[in-house]
Scaffold this motif. Structure first.
Motif, short mmCIF file in Angstrom:
data_model
loop_
_atom_site.label_atom_id
_atom_site.label_comp_id
_atom_site.label_asym_id
_atom_site.label_seq_id
_atom_site.Cartn_x
_atom_site.Cartn_y
_atom_site.Cartn_z
N LEU A 1 30.20 76.07 120.40
CA LEU A 1 31.52 76.40 119.49
C LEU A 1 32.74 76.37 120.30
O LEU A 1 33.63 76.01 119.98
N ASN B 1 33.91 73.00 120.94
CA ASN B 1 33.93 72.08 119.75
C ASN B 1 35.45 71.21 119.51
O ASN B 1 35.41 70.25 118.65
N ALA B 2 36.35 71.78 120.01
CA ALA B 2 37.80 71.09 119.87
C ALA B 2 37.37 69.90 120.68
O ALA B 2 38.34 68.75 120.31
N LEU B 3 36.81 69.64 121.64
CA LEU B 3 36.67 68.47 122.42
C LEU B 3 35.52 67.45 122.07
O LEU B 3 35.48 66.25 122.06
N LYS C 1 29.92 68.88 117.02
CA LYS C 1 28.85 69.52 117.18
C LYS C 1 27.50 68.99 117.26
O LYS C 1 26.64 69.34 117.95
N GLN C 2 27.50 67.76 116.97
CA GLN C 2 26.38 67.06 116.96
C GLN C 2 26.03 66.77 118.24
O GLN C 2 24.68 66.78 118.50
#
Lengths: 345, 357
Positions: free
Chosen positions: B317, B320-322, B325-326
């Motif tokens: 989480l 997640n910005a970078l 999620k996969q």
């Protein structure tokens, strides 16, 4: 054993070497003075070709046109929704957006806790207090609602004008007030242009599964088409894929929802009642940039491009010009307030 | 064994125990490097962000502890099953049933009931909710020989659909997916004791769950029932002729297994939101299989493995910005594969296959 130790050594070296690889210039940390926006999707939401993807497009557009830096977070489980919002709020985002009604409680709590950060909830569900009055959201929280009934009214009128049948169909997903809004607007739209037409409305179920059940959608749609219905409007998530399948099989028409669903069954999708999630997200980011952001309930209807219907090169052949002109006149009537659209059954 | 050779034997055993997981960890980390490079980010930056977002600040660590709590329960559930030679894939449904059990009892108690009374009652309800769901495949296996892999995974669908139906009927607050909030006493958040945890969902159920892990360990390795359970798991026929009722042991094992998974429900219901929400811990049941495997079906190993997977989940989480999620999901898959391959039983199986060819 010795070869295993050597293997560990090699792996360690490779890892340390890779740590120093920078394929792209490192992203600077959120500075706090740029237009930093955070968007949290629903669990499993990205890739839905509709709601969450719409919010993503809105964010992307803001990046291109407004120079915003948008941070997207995709939660993995229920507690990640709050965690995602919190991470973004703690990083001093100018605006934190939660996509979907399920964010309602978490957004309310966080907006109270971070009074200097702006929040927005797409499809925010307003709470009623024990006396039945609406509880206003905190002042730094924009509750973004759509007037789905207005868009549904237009596609209802369109369906009745094109359908060549006195019977029109509606397939809803979960039997809840939010979806009743679609049905109410659709019914009113049908009866506005054809007072003696009837609408057969059915729901796929009473659980959230009802939004993910194409098999049930096809079943309902086939029975409606067999009873003389020529056009079905669905508001049922991926259950609607079954409705399109039934339309293709029987050579009839269906109306999509939320996003342009023409590609699901080309030639059989009369139009789609679109919710402009992208436009709404973009609008909120723009308001933050312009310093005109304000909390409270904000409703997006036809006038604000929050809802609408698709009329483009794909479906122009299905809609006669006279019908299009009539529907556009109705749109103008609704925007001007001459036509009242009910939002409950 | 001579006194002179024992230190080196010990060193050999320690290396035998530690090297495979270490290799597995390194393989996963390098695979992570490559995945991160594939999405055009710098591994150094992403790993740093991951550490900062999990162990690097109190809130992140609190979230790790919260996720650990649920995973310990589902991991223990699978581990107890494995010890008895049973593969319980039903932790997902058992966890949800436990959560609803706790919520129903909590809602039935009058507002303001002291936590000293409400928490034990709700906890027992959570154990019972999961236990009942675990009992059914136990009986099916013992009486009719229905394989628990099939019955437990199928019961997931039955249970989740049933809970969903219950919720949609009466229990649900309109326009939400959850019940009303419990107004009886519940568990305090850890932030009540240590302020820096502020905002994180971690709560006192962690203590209850750790106690459950210790009890499970004691039960498995220091009681005669636990001995019977492990004997049945190792060699049912031998256990049967040794006077152990295999069927009863199976039923007991799956009931305990289900109850432990159900206990995980108190983490969300009593500790975090104080209501039952549909899908409150989606995936935690299935992740429990990986936790049990990596933790080698040992309760203390399970706690460590749960901490590891919780870190991965919360870290995912944070980064997640970078990276999408996969990518984190894929990395989790690599970790499970590498760790599973390093588990002695799995390796023995692999070498057996090779030997048989």
């Amino acid at each position: 054993m010795r070869s295993l130790v050597a293997f560990v050594g090699v792996l360690l070296l490779v890892h340390i070497a890779l740590l120093f690889v920078h394929p792209a210039p490192p992203v600077p940390a959120a500075s706090g003075n740029g237009l930093d926006i955070g968007i949290v999707f629903d669990v499993g939401g990205r890739g839905d070709k509709s709601f969450n993807d719409g919010a993503y497009r809105g964010g992307e557009r803001a990046e291109h046109e407004l120079g915003a830096r948008v941070h997207f977070i995709e939660p993995g489980e229920g507690s990640d929704r709050e965690a995602g919002l919190r991470l973004l709020a703690a990083e001093h985002m100018k605006l934190v957006i939660g996509v979907g009604f399920i964010f309602t409680d978490d957004l309310t709590a966080l907006a109270n806790e971070y009074p200097n950060t702006e929040f927005a909830g797409v499809d925010y569900a307003l709470k009623l207090d024990s006396a039945g009055n609406v509880v206003p959201p905190p002042p730094n929280l924009a509750a973004l609602k759509f007037r789905e009934e207005q868009g549904s009214f237009l596609v209802g009128a369109l369906a009745a004008l094109v359908g060549k049948s006195k019977k029109l169909g509606f397939v809803g997903g979960m039997d809840i007030p939010l979806i009743h809004k679609f049905e109410a607007g659709y019914r009113a739209g049908v009866n506005y242009v054809c007072p003696d037409c009837t609408v057969i409305a059915q729901y796929a179920g009473v659980t959230p599964e009802a939004f993910r059940n194409p098999g049930r959608g096809k079943e309902l749609a086939l029975s409606q088409y067999q009873s003389g219905v020529n056009v079905i409007f669905h508001a049922s998530g991926s259950t609607g894929l079954g409705v399109f399948e039934a339309a293709r099989q029987t050579g009839t028409l269906a109306i999509g929802v939320d996003a342009d669903q023409y590609s699901e069954a080309p030639g059989h999708v009369l139009t789609s009642m679109v919710k402009g999630v992208d436009a709404v997200v973009f609008d909120q980011i723009k308001k933050v940039r312009d310093g005109t952001f304000h909390g409270g309930v904000q409703e997006y209807g036809l006038a604000e491009n929050g809802v609408g219907y698709i009329y483009d090169a794909h479906n122009r052949a299905l809609i006669p010009d006279s019908v299009h002109a009539r529907v556009e006149a109705i749109r103008a009537g609704i925007i001007a307030g001459r036509i009242a659209v009910p939002s409950t059954r | 064994m001579s006194a002179a050779s024992s230190p080196s034997a010990l060193r050999g055993r320690v290396a035998e125990a530690l090297l495979p997981p270490l290799v597995a960890l390194l393989v996963s980390i390098v695979a992570g490097d490559l995945l991160i490079l594939a999405v055009g980010q710098s591994p150094g930056a992403v790993y740093r962000l991951m550490l900062e977002g999990t162990w690097g600040n109190a809130y992140g660590f609190g979230q790790v502890l919260y996720k650990t709590t649920t995973l310990v329960c589902t991991g223990l559930a699978v581990a107890v099953g494995l010890r008895a030679g049973l593969f319980n894939i039903g932790a997902e449904g058992q966890l949800a049933a436990g959560g609803l059990g706790a919520a129903l009892v909590g809602l039935a108690l009058p507002a303001g009931t002291t936590a000293l009374l409400a928490v034990p009652l709700c906890t027992v309800a959570a154990l019972a909710g999961g236990g009942i769901v675990g009992y059914v495949p136990g009986v099916l296996r013992a009486r009719w020989g229905a394989h628990e892999v099939i019955t437990t995974i199928m019961l997931n669908f039955v249970v989740l659909a049933f809970l969903s139906w219950l919720l949609s009927g009466r229990l649900r607050v309109p326009e939400t997916l959850h019940t009303n909030a419990i107004r009886a006493g519940a568990l305090p958040r850890l932030s009540a004791w240590w302020a820096p945890f502020h905002g994180s969902a971690s709560n006192a159920s962690l203590i209850i769950v750790l106690a459950a892990a210790a009890s499970t360990s004691w039960y498995l390795f220091h009681t005669s029932r636990g001995y019977e359970l492990r004997a049945v798991g190792l060699q049912p026929d031998a256990a049967e002729s040794g006077g152990v009722s295999v069927g009863k042991t199976w039923i007991r094992a799956l009931t305990i297994s289900g109850a432990l998974a159900g206990l995980g429900g108190i983490n969300f219901v009593l500790g975090y939101e104080h209501y039952y929400e549909e899908g409150f811990a989606t995936g935690a049941g299935f992740l429990g299989i990986a936790v049990a495997l990596v933790g080698r079906s040992n309760p203390f190993g399970v706690v460590l493995a749960a901490l590891f997977f919780a870190t991965l989940s919360q870290g995912g989480l944070a980064i997640n910005a970078l990276v999408p999620k996969q990518m984190v999901d894929a990395l989790q898959g690599v970790v499970i594969l590498a760790m599973a391959a390093s588990v002695p039983e799995v390796r023995r199986l692999l070498t057996l296959r090779r030997g048989a060819k």
